[in-house]
Design a protein around this motif. Structure first.
Motif, mmCIF file in Angstrom:
data_model
loop_
_atom_site.group_PDB
_atom_site.id
_atom_site.type_symbol
_atom_site.label_atom_id
_atom_site.label_comp_id
_atom_site.label_asym_id
_atom_site.label_seq_id
_atom_site.Cartn_x
_atom_site.Cartn_y
_atom_site.Cartn_z
ATOM 1 N N HIS A 78 101.889 -22.217 1.284
ATOM 2 C CA HIS A 78 102.517 -23.101 2.265
ATOM 3 C C HIS A 78 103.979 -23.348 1.901
ATOM 4 C CE1 HIS A 78 98.782 -23.943 4.295
ATOM 5 N NE2 HIS A 78 98.215 -24.354 3.175
ATOM 6 N N ALA A 79 104.767 -23.822 2.858
ATOM 7 C CA ALA A 79 106.184 -24.083 2.620
ATOM 8 C C ALA A 79 106.405 -25.396 1.886
ATOM 9 C CB ALA A 79 106.944 -24.087 3.946
ATOM 10 N N ASP A 80 105.391 -26.272 1.894
ATOM 11 C CA ASP A 80 105.551 -27.553 1.209
ATOM 12 C C ASP A 80 104.204 -27.992 0.642
ATOM 13 O OD1 ASP A 80 104.103 -28.366 3.434
ATOM 14 O OD2 ASP A 80 105.788 -29.390 4.396
ATOM 15 N N PHE A 81 104.204 -29.122 -0.050
ATOM 16 C CA PHE A 81 102.980 -29.596 -0.702
ATOM 17 C C PHE A 81 102.984 -31.121 -0.753
ATOM 18 C CE2 PHE A 81 106.191 -28.837 -3.934
ATOM 19 C CZ PHE A 81 106.118 -29.958 -4.758
ATOM 20 N N SER A 104 105.525 -40.215 -3.776
ATOM 21 C CA SER A 104 106.953 -40.512 -3.887
ATOM 22 C C SER A 104 107.178 -41.969 -4.294
ATOM 23 C CB SER A 104 107.630 -40.229 -2.541
ATOM 24 O OG SER A 104 108.956 -40.723 -2.517
ATOM 25 N N ASP A 132 110.461 -34.453 -11.715
ATOM 26 C CA ASP A 132 109.301 -34.714 -10.869
ATOM 27 C C ASP A 132 108.036 -34.380 -11.647
ATOM 28 O OD1 ASP A 132 110.653 -35.680 -8.705
ATOM 29 O OD2 ASP A 132 110.565 -33.830 -7.533
ATOM 30 N N ARG A 136 105.429 -34.910 1.903
ATOM 31 C CA ARG A 136 105.430 -33.459 1.732
ATOM 32 C C ARG A 136 106.758 -33.070 1.102
ATOM 33 N NH1 ARG A 136 100.477 -31.463 2.238
ATOM 34 N NH2 ARG A 136 101.467 -29.391 2.411
ATOM 35 N N LYS A 137 106.688 -32.249 0.045
ATOM 36 C CA LYS A 137 107.907 -31.780 -0.619
ATOM 37 C C LYS A 137 108.009 -30.264 -0.486
ATOM 38 C CE LYS A 137 109.564 -33.314 -4.436
ATOM 39 N NZ LYS A 137 110.756 -34.142 -4.118
ATOM 40 N N PRO A 138 109.215 -29.757 -0.314
ATOM 41 C CA PRO A 138 109.384 -28.298 -0.223
ATOM 42 C C PRO A 138 109.243 -27.643 -1.589
ATOM 43 C CG PRO A 138 111.516 -29.385 -0.160
ATOM 44 C CD PRO A 138 110.484 -30.483 -0.116
ATOM 45 N N PHE A 139 108.744 -26.423 -1.610
ATOM 46 C CA PHE A 139 108.645 -25.684 -2.857
ATOM 47 C C PHE A 139 110.031 -25.334 -3.381
ATOM 48 C CE2 PHE A 139 104.299 -24.780 -1.416
ATOM 49 C CZ PHE A 139 103.612 -24.994 -2.611
#
Length: 338
Positions: free
Chosen positions: A2-5, A9, A96, A23-26
């Motif tokens: 996937h593009a994010d996960f 936060s 992170d 959702r965070k981008p890879f």
């Protein structure tokens, strides 16, 4: 992939209740880095403390969490690790962390997990296990000696007690009464209720003419300072919480040595050889868990999506169990090399 996960936060000034699932981008791993798909994460007291207190390096949007376990899915240049390798880790507070489906890590901090070791057991080890090992490493091995572990009912104290017994030391401990029989079964020669105002006098009577070679304190620097009269000449005071800013005893008396333990500092200050030693120690501890020569507190499972509630439960205390979450494997993961 996937593009994010999914990741939890942090929001400045809002504490545990300010955690938000986003959702965070890879981000592709750089030189010396790996991307790990988390399979399990474990909570530690440092997690809720820093979430509530804040950290100089944190900004709103930071992902907390220091301990995790997962599978390497992607490697940056210069990393001699095969994607698909199972690893456990302690993450730097400045990066992170583990409260997410994926985590970007320095490759030379990873601990290889034995094939037969459960994911959540492996995730439970890094912070308390490496802290216990560092604390023990402060004190030279000089034959049979008496040492005291303060707070042996917690994860760090429990592992420290076992490692000290394995060194051949006579280990005394303090803990809540519900832990006493268990700690004695693990080799403690005596365990005292820290809420009993006479426990130090009882320990002195039990020691007779002997004094303690070392005191390992997991409470605070202030508390540790009150224990210095129990130490022998050339004894060692090891502070696992805080440190001694001023000498707790007059000069030229028992000449004790003062030690601080700061596991997170290795990320910024340890040399390559220091990191290698820490990895070797961590992997030996993982092997000990698999072999049954070491045990950790019983695990209390929680759902990843209920992480804030688990942090509140950890903060409130309880029976000293280890809060762990198991993450589902994703069928979308593709292992890749640089």
């Amino acid at each position: 992939m996937h593009a994010d996960f999914a990741a939890w936060s942090w929001t400045s000034g809002k504490g545990i209740d300010g955690l938000e699932l986003i959702r965070k981008p890879f981000v592709q791993p750089g030189h010396g880095e790996v991307l790990v798909a988390n399979r399990a994460l474990a909570l530690n007291p440092v997690d809720w403390k820093i979430i509530e207190w804040g950290h100089p390096a944190w900004r709103t949007g930071h992902v907390p969490g220091v301990d995790g376990m997962g599978v390497v899915v992607s490697c940056g240049a210069g990393v001699p690790i095969t994607p698909g390798t199972r690893v456990a880790y302690h993450q730097s507070l400045e990066r992170d962390g583990s409260f997410a489906e994926f985590c970007l890590l320095d490759a030379d901090t990873l601990l290889t997990v034995p094939a037969a070791l459960d994911d959540t057991v492996a995730a439970s080890l890094p912070c308390p296990g490496l802290t216990a090992w560092q604390a023990l490493d402060k004190v030279p091995v000089t034959g049979p000696s008496d040492v005291l572990v303060v707070g042996a009912g917690g994860a760090v104290g429990l592992l420290l007690l076992q490692l000290a017994v394995q060194r051949g030391w006579r280990v005394w401990a303090t803990a809540a009464p519900r832990h006493h029989e268990h700690l004695k079964a693990l080799g403690a020669v005596g365990v005292f209720d820290y809420r009993d105002s006479t426990w130090q006098q009882t320990l002195r009577a039990s020691l007779g003419e002997r004094r303690l070679k070392a005191v390992f304190d997991t409470v605070s620097g202030t508390h540790a300072a009150t224990l210095t009269p129990l130490l022998s000449y050339n004894g060692h005071l090891v502070c696992i919480q805080d440190r001694q800013e001023t000498a707790p005893l007059p000069a030229f008396t028992t000449a004790i040595s003062l030690h601080e333990v700061a596991l997170n500092s290795f990320h910024a200050h340890a040399s390559l050889s220091d990191r290698q030693l820490l990895r070797q120690a961590g992997e030996l501890l993982l092997e000990g868990l698999l072999a049954g020569s070491l045990i950790i507190p019983k695990r209390q499972d929680f759902d990843f999506y209920n992480l804030p509630q688990a942090l509140h439960a950890l903060k409130q205390g309880g029976d000293g169990g280890k809060w762990v979450a198991r993450l589902k494997e994703s069928s979308q993961i593709e292992f890749s090399q640089p």
